[in-house]
Scaffold this active site. Structure first.
Site, PDB file in Angstrom:
ATOM      1  N   ALA A   1     -22.617   1.331  13.063  1.00 58.72           N
ATOM      2  CA  ALA A   1     -22.467   0.377  11.964  1.00 58.72           C
ATOM      3  C   ALA A   1     -21.491   0.999  10.976  1.00 58.72           C
ATOM      4  O   ALA A   1     -21.307   2.221  10.955  1.00 58.72           O
ATOM      5  CB  ALA A   1     -23.819   0.141  11.312  1.00 58.72           C
TER       6      ALA A   1
ATOM      7  N   GLY B   1     -24.976   1.979  16.136  1.00 59.50           N
ATOM      8  CA  GLY B   1     -24.933   0.552  16.461  1.00 59.50           C
ATOM      9  C   GLY B   1     -24.092   0.264  17.695  1.00 59.50           C
ATOM     10  O   GLY B   1     -24.279  -0.765  18.348  1.00 59.50           O
TER      11      GLY B   1
ATOM     12  N   GLU C   1     -26.376   0.883  20.477  1.00 58.96           N
ATOM     13  CA  GLU C   1     -27.334  -0.238  20.458  1.00 58.96           C
ATOM     14  C   GLU C   1     -26.707  -1.517  21.015  1.00 58.96           C
ATOM     15  O   GLU C   1     -27.360  -2.279  21.732  1.00 58.96           O
ATOM     16  CB  GLU C   1     -27.836  -0.458  19.025  1.00 58.96           C
ATOM     17  CG  GLU C   1     -28.698   0.698  18.536  1.00 58.96           C
ATOM     18  CD  GLU C   1     -29.082   0.553  17.078  1.00 58.96           C
ATOM     19  OE1 GLU C   1     -28.171   0.594  16.225  1.00 58.96           O
ATOM     20  OE2 GLU C   1     -30.279   0.398  16.794  1.00 58.96           O
TER      21      GLU C   1
ATOM     22  N   GLU D   1     -28.145   8.464  13.577  1.00 54.15           N
ATOM     23  CA  GLU D   1     -28.556   7.940  12.265  1.00 54.15           C
ATOM     24  C   GLU D   1     -29.309   8.959  11.421  1.00 54.15           C
ATOM     25  O   GLU D   1     -29.231   8.942  10.194  1.00 54.15           O
ATOM     26  CB  GLU D   1     -29.429   6.680  12.433  1.00 54.15           C
ATOM     27  CG  GLU D   1     -28.668   5.447  12.896  1.00 54.15           C
ATOM     28  CD  GLU D   1     -28.486   5.333  14.405  1.00 54.15           C
ATOM     29  OE1 GLU D   1     -28.800   6.290  15.137  1.00 54.15           O
ATOM     30  OE2 GLU D   1     -28.029   4.264  14.851  1.00 54.15           O
TER      31      GLU D   1
HETATM   32  N1  COA Z   1     -18.397   3.692   9.870  1.00 53.82           N
HETATM   33  C1  COA Z   1     -17.291   3.627   9.132  1.00 53.82           C
HETATM   34  N2  COA Z   1     -16.171   4.326   9.392  1.00 53.82           N
HETATM   35  C2  COA Z   1     -16.199   5.095  10.490  1.00 53.82           C
HETATM   36  C3  COA Z   1     -17.317   5.224  11.308  1.00 53.82           C
HETATM   37  C4  COA Z   1     -18.463   4.460  10.962  1.00 53.82           C
HETATM   38  N3  COA Z   1     -19.568   4.478  11.705  1.00 53.82           N
HETATM   39  N4  COA Z   1     -17.030   6.099  12.308  1.00 53.82           N
HETATM   40  C5  COA Z   1     -15.760   6.499  12.106  1.00 53.82           C
HETATM   41  N5  COA Z   1     -15.272   5.905  11.009  1.00 53.82           N
HETATM   42  C6  COA Z   1     -13.929   6.062  10.428  1.00 53.82           C
HETATM   43  C7  COA Z   1     -13.766   7.390   9.697  1.00 53.82           C
HETATM   44  O1  COA Z   1     -14.306   7.300   8.384  1.00 53.82           O
HETATM   45  C8  COA Z   1     -12.270   7.537   9.702  1.00 53.82           C
HETATM   46  O2  COA Z   1     -11.718   6.675   8.731  1.00 53.82           O
HETATM   47  P1  COA Z   1     -10.521   7.184   7.758  1.00 53.82           P
HETATM   48  O3  COA Z   1      -9.392   7.529   8.700  1.00 53.82           O
HETATM   49  O4  COA Z   1     -10.233   6.009   6.882  1.00 53.82           O
HETATM   50  O5  COA Z   1     -11.067   8.380   7.055  1.00 53.82           O
HETATM   51  C9  COA Z   1     -11.872   6.985  11.066  1.00 53.82           C
HETATM   52  O6  COA Z   1     -12.953   6.134  11.474  1.00 53.82           O
HETATM   53  C10 COA Z   1     -11.681   8.053  12.128  1.00 53.82           C
HETATM   54  O7  COA Z   1     -12.879   8.837  12.172  1.00 53.82           O
HETATM   55  P2  COA Z   1     -12.886  10.438  12.069  1.00 53.82           P
HETATM   56  O8  COA Z   1     -14.237  10.852  11.589  1.00 53.82           O
HETATM   57  O9  COA Z   1     -11.709  10.901  11.266  1.00 53.82           O
HETATM   58  O10 COA Z   1     -12.666  10.826  13.596  1.00 53.82           O
HETATM   59  P3  COA Z   1     -13.212  12.114  14.368  1.00 53.82           P
HETATM   60  O11 COA Z   1     -12.570  12.063  15.707  1.00 53.82           O
HETATM   61  O12 COA Z   1     -13.063  13.327  13.550  1.00 53.82           O
HETATM   62  O13 COA Z   1     -14.801  11.851  14.531  1.00 53.82           O
HETATM   63  C11 COA Z   1     -16.793  10.553  15.018  1.00 53.82           C
HETATM   64  C12 COA Z   1     -15.269  10.752  15.261  1.00 53.82           C
HETATM   65  C13 COA Z   1     -17.195   9.239  15.721  1.00 53.82           C
HETATM   66  C14 COA Z   1     -17.569  11.730  15.591  1.00 53.82           C
HETATM   67  C15 COA Z   1     -17.047  10.460  13.495  1.00 53.82           C
HETATM   68  O14 COA Z   1     -16.182   9.496  12.951  1.00 53.82           O
HETATM   69  C16 COA Z   1     -18.448  10.062  13.164  1.00 53.82           C
HETATM   70  O15 COA Z   1     -19.351  10.886  13.190  1.00 53.82           O
HETATM   71  N6  COA Z   1     -18.682   8.775  12.813  1.00 53.82           N
HETATM   72  C17 COA Z   1     -19.961   8.278  12.378  1.00 53.82           C
HETATM   73  C18 COA Z   1     -20.899   8.088  13.550  1.00 53.82           C
HETATM   74  C19 COA Z   1     -22.259   7.601  13.064  1.00 53.82           C
HETATM   75  O16 COA Z   1     -22.939   8.255  12.323  1.00 53.82           O
HETATM   76  N7  COA Z   1     -22.627   6.401  13.497  1.00 53.82           N
HETATM   77  C20 COA Z   1     -23.866   5.808  13.147  1.00 53.82           C
HETATM   78  C21 COA Z   1     -23.703   4.975  11.943  1.00 53.82           C
HETATM   79  S1  COA Z   1     -25.233   4.202  11.474  1.00 53.82           S
END
Ligand code: COA
Length: 261
Positions: A67, A112, A115, A135
């Site tokens: 999400a 999500g 999910e 989460e």
């Molecule tokens: N919601 C909003 N933005 C997200 C996102 C999410 N769930 N997952 C990634 N993004 C965004 C990042 O903020 C970043 O945006 P920006 O360039 O404007 O800063 C962009 O996507 C790229 O992500 P980044 O974190 O720089 O890439 P990465 O390769 O270093 O890491 C992940 C990738 C997926 C490991 C990391 O983005 C992450 O942990 N995301 C959240 C996952 C999560 O907790 N999901 C459950 C949510 S309830």
């Protein structure tokens, strides 16, 4: 098909391709994207020309990384419940859809996103896919049905481990746990595999496919007697023209031509 800003749609020979298209945000599901998903699935249910759906994510890095955290950072108790119920309702529409829905997951399939993939009838992953429910790192839990579907798919112990640690697992481990049906080296090959499975399903009797969806889902509903659902669904099948066509074709030693009637 309704105009969508965050989801690309393309229909080819009755197969609808949905691509979550927020590549710069790892295809994170914001509210607008979920609403688009809902509208698209309302049409999938109603539109007889659509026979099957493949859901994937834009680009190579992510299916869906969860999400949209920027939208969930300021929830309160009341709207958090609505947030979860809304997502659960939309994902239930996918799970209950009488047309086959396959997720092709590439890269991060988290929160999500995991999910959403679990709400689909099957999952086909690329070798670089990574699954997880992270989460707990945000002080929350899965809210779009993940606690339930992950437990049902991979069992209590492993589901607890994944959700409590927030760890990610690779595609091969996901396959060995039953979370994923097939793993292919590249996204193009994963799409081809999904198309192959769907084309096989599309050659079968459509009403019977819908009955299978209902009966399989009934196995996970504690208040429903799945055996009764099966018997009722079996009885509904024999009222169809496809039943007459399938049995006659077998006896006449020819290929059946099903009409979904
Ligand atoms: N919601 C909003 N933005 C997200 C996102 C999410 N769930 N997952 C990634 N993004 C965004 C990042 O903020 C970043 O945006 P920006 O360039 O404007 O800063 C962009 O996507 C790229 O992500 P980044 O974190 O720089 O890439 P990465 O390769 O270093 O890491 C992940 C990738 C997926 C490991 C990391 O983005 C992450 O942990 N995301 C959240 C996952 C999560 O907790 N999901 C459950 C949510 S309830």
């Amino acid at each position: 098909m309704a105009e969508s800003l965050n989801i690309l749609t393309e229909e080819k020979n009755g197969l609808l391709y949905l691509t979550i298209n927020r590549e710069d945000k790892m295809n994170a599901l914001n509210y607008a994207t979920l609403e688009e998903l809902k509208e698209i699935f309302e049409e999938v249910v109603d539109n007889k020309a659509i026979k099957a759906v493949i859901i994937t994510g834009s680009g190579e890095k992510a299916f869906v990384a969860g999400a949209d955290i920027s939208e969930i950072a300021s929830l309160n108790e009341v709207n958090a419940r609505k947030f979860a119920e809304n997502g659960q309702e939309i994902f239930a529409m996918i799970e209950n859809c009488h047309k086959p829905v396959i997720a092709v997951t590439n890269g991060f399939t988290l929160g999500g996103g995991c999910e959403l993939a679990m709400a689909c009838h099957m999952r086909i992953a690329t070798a670089n896919a990574k699954f997880g429910q992270p989460e707990v790192n945000l002080g929350i839990i899965p809210g779009y049905g993940g606690t339930q579907r992950l437990t049902l798919l991979i069992g209590r112990g492993k589901a607890n481990e994944l959700m409590m640690t927030g760890d990610m697992i690779g595609a091969e481990e996901a396959k060995s746990l039953g979370l994923v049906n097939h793993v292919l080296p590249t996204k193009a090959e994963a799409m081809e595999k999904a198309e192959e499975v769907i084309s096989k399903i599309m050659s079968k009797a459509p009403l019977a496919i819908g009955m299978i969806v209902d009966c399989v889902n009934a196995a996970f509903l504690p208040d429903e007697n799945g055996f009764q659902t099966e018997a009722n669904s079996f009885a509904r099948c024999v009222k169809s023209g496809d039943y007459k066509e399938g049995t006659s074709a077998f006896l006449e030693k020819r290929k059946p031509v099903f009409k979904g009637e």
